[in-house]
Write an enzyme that holds these catalytic residues in place. Structure first.
Site, PDB file in Angstrom:
ATOM      1  N   THR A  47       7.547 -27.757  11.253  1.00  0.00           N
ATOM      2  CA  THR A  47       6.848 -26.468  11.192  1.00  0.00           C
ATOM      3  C   THR A  47       5.368 -26.654  10.906  1.00  0.00           C
ATOM      4  O   THR A  47       4.515 -26.038  11.544  1.00  0.00           O
ATOM      5  CB  THR A  47       7.473 -25.585  10.099  1.00  0.00           C
ATOM      6  OG1 THR A  47       8.867 -25.473  10.343  1.00  0.00           O
ATOM      7  CG2 THR A  47       6.836 -24.212  10.072  1.00  0.00           C
ATOM      8  N   TYR A 110      16.025 -16.998  16.217  1.00  0.00           N
ATOM      9  CA  TYR A 110      16.104 -15.840  17.121  1.00  0.00           C
ATOM     10  C   TYR A 110      17.539 -15.550  17.570  1.00  0.00           C
ATOM     11  O   TYR A 110      18.007 -14.427  17.480  1.00  0.00           O
ATOM     12  CB  TYR A 110      15.186 -15.980  18.346  1.00  0.00           C
ATOM     13  CG  TYR A 110      15.145 -14.708  19.162  1.00  0.00           C
ATOM     14  CD1 TYR A 110      14.418 -13.606  18.718  1.00  0.00           C
ATOM     15  CD2 TYR A 110      15.876 -14.588  20.332  1.00  0.00           C
ATOM     16  CE1 TYR A 110      14.413 -12.419  19.433  1.00  0.00           C
ATOM     17  CE2 TYR A 110      15.877 -13.404  21.054  1.00  0.00           C
ATOM     18  CZ  TYR A 110      15.146 -12.323  20.596  1.00  0.00           C
ATOM     19  OH  TYR A 110      15.137 -11.156  21.306  1.00  0.00           O
ATOM     20  N   TYR A 136      18.045 -28.314   8.407  1.00  0.00           N
ATOM     21  CA  TYR A 136      16.889 -27.602   7.864  1.00  0.00           C
ATOM     22  C   TYR A 136      17.255 -26.134   7.736  1.00  0.00           C
ATOM     23  O   TYR A 136      17.389 -25.428   8.737  1.00  0.00           O
ATOM     24  CB  TYR A 136      15.672 -27.812   8.765  1.00  0.00           C
ATOM     25  CG  TYR A 136      14.376 -27.184   8.297  1.00  0.00           C
ATOM     26  CD1 TYR A 136      14.221 -26.680   7.002  1.00  0.00           C
ATOM     27  CD2 TYR A 136      13.281 -27.107   9.149  1.00  0.00           C
ATOM     28  CE1 TYR A 136      13.032 -26.109   6.587  1.00  0.00           C
ATOM     29  CE2 TYR A 136      12.080 -26.540   8.745  1.00  0.00           C
ATOM     30  CZ  TYR A 136      11.966 -26.038   7.469  1.00  0.00           C
ATOM     31  OH  TYR A 136      10.778 -25.468   7.064  1.00  0.00           O
ATOM     32  N   ARG A 141      12.438 -17.939   8.147  1.00  0.00           N
ATOM     33  CA  ARG A 141      11.818 -18.150   9.456  1.00  0.00           C
ATOM     34  C   ARG A 141      12.801 -17.970  10.604  1.00  0.00           C
ATOM     35  O   ARG A 141      12.409 -17.568  11.697  1.00  0.00           O
ATOM     36  CB  ARG A 141      11.224 -19.569   9.537  1.00  0.00           C
ATOM     37  CG  ARG A 141       9.899 -19.727   8.808  1.00  0.00           C
ATOM     38  CD  ARG A 141       9.327 -21.110   9.077  1.00  0.00           C
ATOM     39  NE  ARG A 141       8.045 -21.297   8.431  1.00  0.00           N
ATOM     40  CZ  ARG A 141       6.857 -21.054   8.976  1.00  0.00           C
ATOM     41  NH1 ARG A 141       6.779 -20.589  10.207  1.00  0.00           N
ATOM     42  NH2 ARG A 141       5.749 -21.268   8.311  1.00  0.00           N
ATOM     43  N   LYS A 164      17.259 -30.295   4.266  1.00  0.00           N
ATOM     44  CA  LYS A 164      16.010 -29.782   3.712  1.00  0.00           C
ATOM     45  C   LYS A 164      16.274 -28.330   3.365  1.00  0.00           C
ATOM     46  O   LYS A 164      16.430 -27.486   4.255  1.00  0.00           O
ATOM     47  CB  LYS A 164      14.871 -29.905   4.722  1.00  0.00           C
ATOM     48  CG  LYS A 164      13.560 -29.286   4.238  1.00  0.00           C
ATOM     49  CD  LYS A 164      12.482 -29.307   5.320  1.00  0.00           C
ATOM     50  CE  LYS A 164      11.207 -28.605   4.847  1.00  0.00           C
ATOM     51  NZ  LYS A 164      10.180 -28.563   5.906  1.00  0.00           N
ATOM     52  N   ILE A 206      10.374 -32.496   1.237  1.00  0.00           N
ATOM     53  CA  ILE A 206       9.596 -32.547   2.479  1.00  0.00           C
ATOM     54  C   ILE A 206       8.470 -31.557   2.277  1.00  0.00           C
ATOM     55  O   ILE A 206       8.687 -30.349   2.212  1.00  0.00           O
ATOM     56  CB  ILE A 206      10.475 -32.245   3.698  1.00  0.00           C
ATOM     57  CG1 ILE A 206      11.529 -33.354   3.841  1.00  0.00           C
ATOM     58  CG2 ILE A 206       9.617 -32.143   4.967  1.00  0.00           C
ATOM     59  CD1 ILE A 206      12.502 -33.162   4.983  1.00  0.00           C
TER      60      ILE A 206
END
Length: 295
Positions: A47, A110, A136, A141, A164, A206
């Site tokens: 990202t 999405y 992740y 997001r 993560k 991270i």
């Protein structure tokens, strides 16, 4: 116990762009400065690297460049997630061929797939490669989070090694650790939760902070591993203002601006990301000065 890909602070490294592509000489410089600063792993094309704005060719090229630059000195983790499973498999297979040590695969954004869909997605990727996968989880997001029972199912796959965790919910991370034990390594995905997640058995972070303060991020982890818990917590607290400034607008806008201020040719943000609001930029500059990063 599944082996950690790294212990400590892996940098979620920015991508320095030009108006027409990627500034590879500057990326090489940034990687070298990160290694010299004590970073424990390079996390490329995530990202913070604006991977969502890269072409597939750019995405592959930047992974190969990072592997070639690092030359095995520390692990390289390649961001290879996509909301389309075939693309995630293609990128993950490329990362393995390029020599990456692991891949970081975000939940499909999405589409908002079901938990069954997540299991099928990650299993298909894991079956297609031979290097470890770091899941992740960042529902703010992507619109979908990984539930505890899904972690349990995924942890049984030998190639699914870690997560993560950036859901911000320490109680959920506690339940995750209780459910999977050592079958998944946990890394913090939030710089403001490094020590709390280490206290729950996490193996590091991270980190966006590592871009501008690699030694500090590394030391927060290392002090904790060395049994100096109070010193680790004190250092985490001391950097709260800079962490807040780095997230005062959506990542990676502030860190890209910060890297410019530190003298790196970080280049432009790719649209739809845009430049910071002046008040936020002042906050960021003040925090960098507070830690001696700007004169």
């Amino acid at each position: 116990m599944k082996k950690p890909i790294f212990r400590g602070a892996g940098v979620a490294i920015i991508t320095p762009f030009t108006d027409t592509g990627i500034n590879y000489p500057e990326l090489g410089r940034i990687i070298e400065d990160q290694i010299a600063g004590g970073t424990d792993a390079i996390v490329i094309a995530g990202t913070s690297g604006e991977s969502a704005t890269m072409t597939v060719d750019e995405h592959k090229e930047v992974i190969q460049f990072a592997v070639n630059q690092v030359k095995g000195r520390i692990p390289v983790v390649a961001g290879t997630g996509s909301n389309e499973t075939r693309t995630a498999i293609e990128l993950s297979q490329y990362a393995e061929k390029a020599g990456a040590d692991a891949v970081l695969v975000v939940t499909p954004y999405y589409n908002k797939c079901t938990q069954k869909g997540l299991i099928q997605h990650y299993t298909a990727i894991a079956d297609a490669i031979h290097i470890p996968i770091i899941l992740y989880d960042v529902p703010s997001r992507t619109g979908v989070g990984i539930k505890t029972e899904t972690y349990v199912a995924l942890s049984k796959h030998p190639n699914i090694a870690a997560v993560k965790e950036a859901n911000g919910d320490l109680s959920a991370i506690l339940r995750l650790r209780a459910a999977v034990g050592d079958d998944l390594v946990v890394y913090s995905g939030n710089d403001d939760q490094i020590v709390p997640i280490l206290s729950l058995g996490g193996q590091g972070v991270i980190s966006v902070l590592s871009n501008v303060a690699p030694k500090a991020a590394h030391d927060i982890c290392q002090l904790y591993f060395d049994g100096k818990v109070k010193d680790s917590a004190d250092l985490q607290i001391a950097y709260a203002d800079l962490i807040d400034a780095l997230f005062c607008e959506v990542n990676p806008i502030p860190v890209k601006v910060a890297m410019r201020k530190l003298g790196y040719a970080a280049g432009p943000l790719r649209m739809p990301l845009c430049e910071m609001e002046p008040a936020h930029e002042q906050q960021l500059e003040a925090a960098l000065r507070n830690h001696g990063l700007l004169k």
